[in-house]
Design a protein around this motif. Structure first.
Motif, short mmCIF file in Angstrom:
data_model
loop_
_atom_site.label_atom_id
_atom_site.label_comp_id
_atom_site.label_asym_id
_atom_site.label_seq_id
_atom_site.Cartn_x
_atom_site.Cartn_y
_atom_site.Cartn_z
N THR A 26 -2.54 12.44 0.64
CA THR A 26 -1.13 12.95 0.97
C THR A 26 -0.92 13.74 2.11
O THR A 26 0.25 13.61 2.81
CB THR A 26 -0.75 13.74 -0.43
N SER B 14 7.69 1.48 -0.44
CA SER B 14 7.30 2.72 -1.24
C SER B 14 6.30 2.31 -2.56
O SER B 14 5.36 2.98 -2.90
CB SER B 14 8.33 3.18 -1.96
N LEU C 77 -1.84 3.92 -0.62
CA LEU C 77 -2.35 4.74 0.66
C LEU C 77 -2.64 6.21 0.47
O LEU C 77 -3.48 6.70 0.94
CB LEU C 77 -0.82 4.60 1.46
N MET D 8 -0.43 11.76 5.09
CA MET D 8 1.02 10.95 4.82
C MET D 8 2.06 11.79 5.21
O MET D 8 3.17 11.32 5.77
CB MET D 8 1.06 10.44 3.69
N ALA E 223 4.92 11.32 8.20
CA ALA E 223 6.51 11.28 7.74
C ALA E 223 7.36 12.18 8.57
O ALA E 223 8.44 11.77 8.82
CB ALA E 223 6.54 11.34 6.27
N ALA F 23 2.79 3.08 -1.71
CA ALA F 23 2.61 4.37 -1.13
C ALA F 23 1.49 5.07 -2.08
O ALA F 23 0.36 5.74 -1.42
CB ALA F 23 3.79 5.22 -1.25
N SER G 168 5.10 6.14 -7.38
CA SER G 168 5.51 5.31 -6.39
C SER G 168 6.67 4.27 -6.80
O SER G 168 7.58 4.08 -6.17
CB SER G 168 4.39 4.28 -5.96
N ILE H 129 7.01 6.69 3.38
CA ILE H 129 5.76 7.22 3.52
C ILE H 129 5.77 8.72 2.78
O ILE H 129 4.70 9.06 2.02
CB ILE H 129 5.18 7.40 5.07
#
Length: 504
Positions: free
Chosen positions: A344, A332, A338, A347, A351, A335, A154, A388
């Motif tokens: 992933t 970022s 998250l 996400m 995105a 991220a 990140s 993201i």
């Protein structure tokens, strides 16, 4: 920063968290300086393209080679760069390539012809091809897979966004003075990073068991990519069904097929093709190809639209793109957290959806559009998508890959990134050029830009489809895991009942 060997954690337990001391932080930031430079260079050059074209008398189809030359040198030799880092030691390759990057940056500012400028950009891309995989593999082999690596990656992507944002401002401001300054600026920055790298990046041993170099593979794949891009760009003048165009496409196909054949037979292949069986890695590579390709093409169209059609200065154009970079730099760093929480796959889907909507909205531009009602929403959605998606794609590309193949996985991801930029930019440039022959009035220029934006939107939609397959696969895996858990619980209940029956 010492190299670590990851010891698998016992089933069902998370790996131990690492201690992030001052030296570890320093080395990480030095390594991140490479991706900072890449973002800085790409955005600065993008802002100066119209000025370069006017000063050197370069057409749009030729102008795109200033960008394409860099990404082809970068993408074509990334895999060889990763291999060299394994064989010669990451620190040695990192330092030498960074020094070359700095010197060529300064020399390219002296170019007096388009050919010299494009050649310098190609060599500069080759230098970046050796620094990037060494930098990323240092991160992925140093930080444990999971929260620590997600956090490090990140930060890595945040530095890319910061470099891109700073490059926009510097590129816009320096172009007002002279476009050559945008080529000179990355040189001193690279030298500063080099000085810190000499002090902070530790020695890494050569991998004597790694074997040799696959030079034929590197040459073949680079020549194949060059032939493919040249075929697309040359089709504007020669015609899509001309002997030249068909011949170049056939040559590109033959060279890329030859690359696959070389990899299958080589004792020390540039790419162990078996790694592509990793579905997550495969999806991440295909997705980043669409993400970077669409954005590079959009940045070119947006720059031409704002400067040539609306009459904005290069600095005003830089400010127009800046909100996206600031959004990425701000969001970022979170991220990684998250990704730990929702995964992933989700996400990346989010995105990709943002990219499709954002680029779709750009189709509303007109000859006298208001920036905040047309361009600004697209810029913000793209920035949110990158904030993201880019960290999530970086994490997914190396997830589940053993340490000894982290360099290969990193190289593949960066190669897809750069090749996507080269190929999509060539396609979009050809589309715009074919629509703008002999056009001088604003309405005609706008009618040439919109088909290019439609192609960009379509490429992003393809990326969304790829991402959705990953989400569907995740649901299937979770359903299978739930079924397996239920079956195991049923068996355990039956055994428990059998044990209780005699007692009853």
């Amino acid at each position: 920063m010492t190299q670590t060997t990851h010891t698998p954690s016992p089933a069902g337990t998370a790996p131990a968290r690492m201690t992030w001391d001052a030296r570890l932080w320093g080395a990480l930031l030095v390594v991140c300086g490479v991706i900072f430079l890449d973002g800085l260079d790409v955005s600065m050059v993008g802002m100066s393209l119209p000025s370069i074209g006017a000063d050197l008398g370069v057409s749009l189809s030729s102008l795109q080679w200033v960008v394409t030359g860099y990404v082809l040198g970068y993408g074509g030799l990334l895999l060889l760069g990763g291999r060299a880092a394994d064989l010669l030691g990451r620190r040695r390759v990192f330092l030498i390539a960074l020094a070359v990057f700095a010197v060529v940056s300064m020399l390219s500012s002296l170019a007096t012809s388009p050919e010299l400028l494009i050649a310098a950009r190609f060599v500069k891309g080759i230098a970046a091809a050796f620094t990037a995989p060494a930098a990323l593999s240092i991160i992925t082999t140093t930080f444990h897979e999971g929260p620590d690596r997600n956090r490090a990656l990140s930060i890595f992507t945040t530095c890319a966004a910061s470099g891109f944002s700073m490059g926009l401002i510097l590129g816009g401001a320096l172009t007002e003075v002279g476009w050559r300054w945008t080529f000179l600026m990355p040189g001193p920055v690279a030298l500063i990073v080099l000085l810190f790298a000499i002090k902070l990046i530790p020695n890494s041993p050569r991998d004597n068991a790694a074997g040799g170099y696959d030079v034929p593979g590197a040459i073949t794949v680079t020549a194949g990519m060059l032939s493919l891009v040249y075929a697309v760009v040359g089709a504007e003048h020669a015609g899509w069904v001309s002997v030249q165009t068909i011949g170049m496409f056939a040559l590109a196909a033959a060279l890329l097929a030859g690359f696959v054949a070389i990899e299958l037979r080589s004792k020390h292949p540039l790419v162990r093709l078996g790694i592509l069986r990793n579905a997550s890695l495969r999806r991440a590579n295909l997705a980043i190809l669409t993400v970077f390709g669409a954005y590079v093409a959009f940045q070119l169209i947006g720059t031409l639209y704002l400067q040539n059609l609306l009459g904005w200065s290069s600095f005003e154009t830089a400010l127009a793109f800046l909100p996206a970079g600031l959004l990425v730099a701000t969001l970022s760093p979170n991220a990684g957290k998250l990704a730990d929480r929702i995964g992933t796959e989700a996400m990346i889907v989010a995105a990709m959806a943002l990219f499709v909507v954002g680029y779709g909205l750009s189709l509303r531009i007109g000859p006298e559009s208001a920036y905040f009602s047309t361009v600004f929403p697209t810029i913000m959605l793209i920035g949110l998508g990158f904030a993201i998606g880019f960290p999530a794609l970086n994490i997914q590309a190396v997830s589940g890959v053993p340490d000894h193949e982290q360099g290969l996985a990193s190289g593949l991801f960066n190669t897809s990134n750069q090749v996507g930029g080269a190929v999509v930019l060539a396609i979009v440039t050809a589309v715009i050029s074919s629509q703008s022959v002999g056009v001088t009035n604003p309405a005609g220029m706008l009618s040439a830009y919109k088909p290019g934006l439609a192609v960009v939107t379509g490429i992003s939609a393809l990326g969304l489809v790829i991402a959705l397959t990953g989400l569907r696969g995740l649901r299937a895996r979770r359903a299978a895991e739930a079924t397996e858990a239920a079956e195991l619980a049923a068996v355990q209940n039956e055994l428990a009942e059998e044990e209780m029956s005699p007692a009853a």
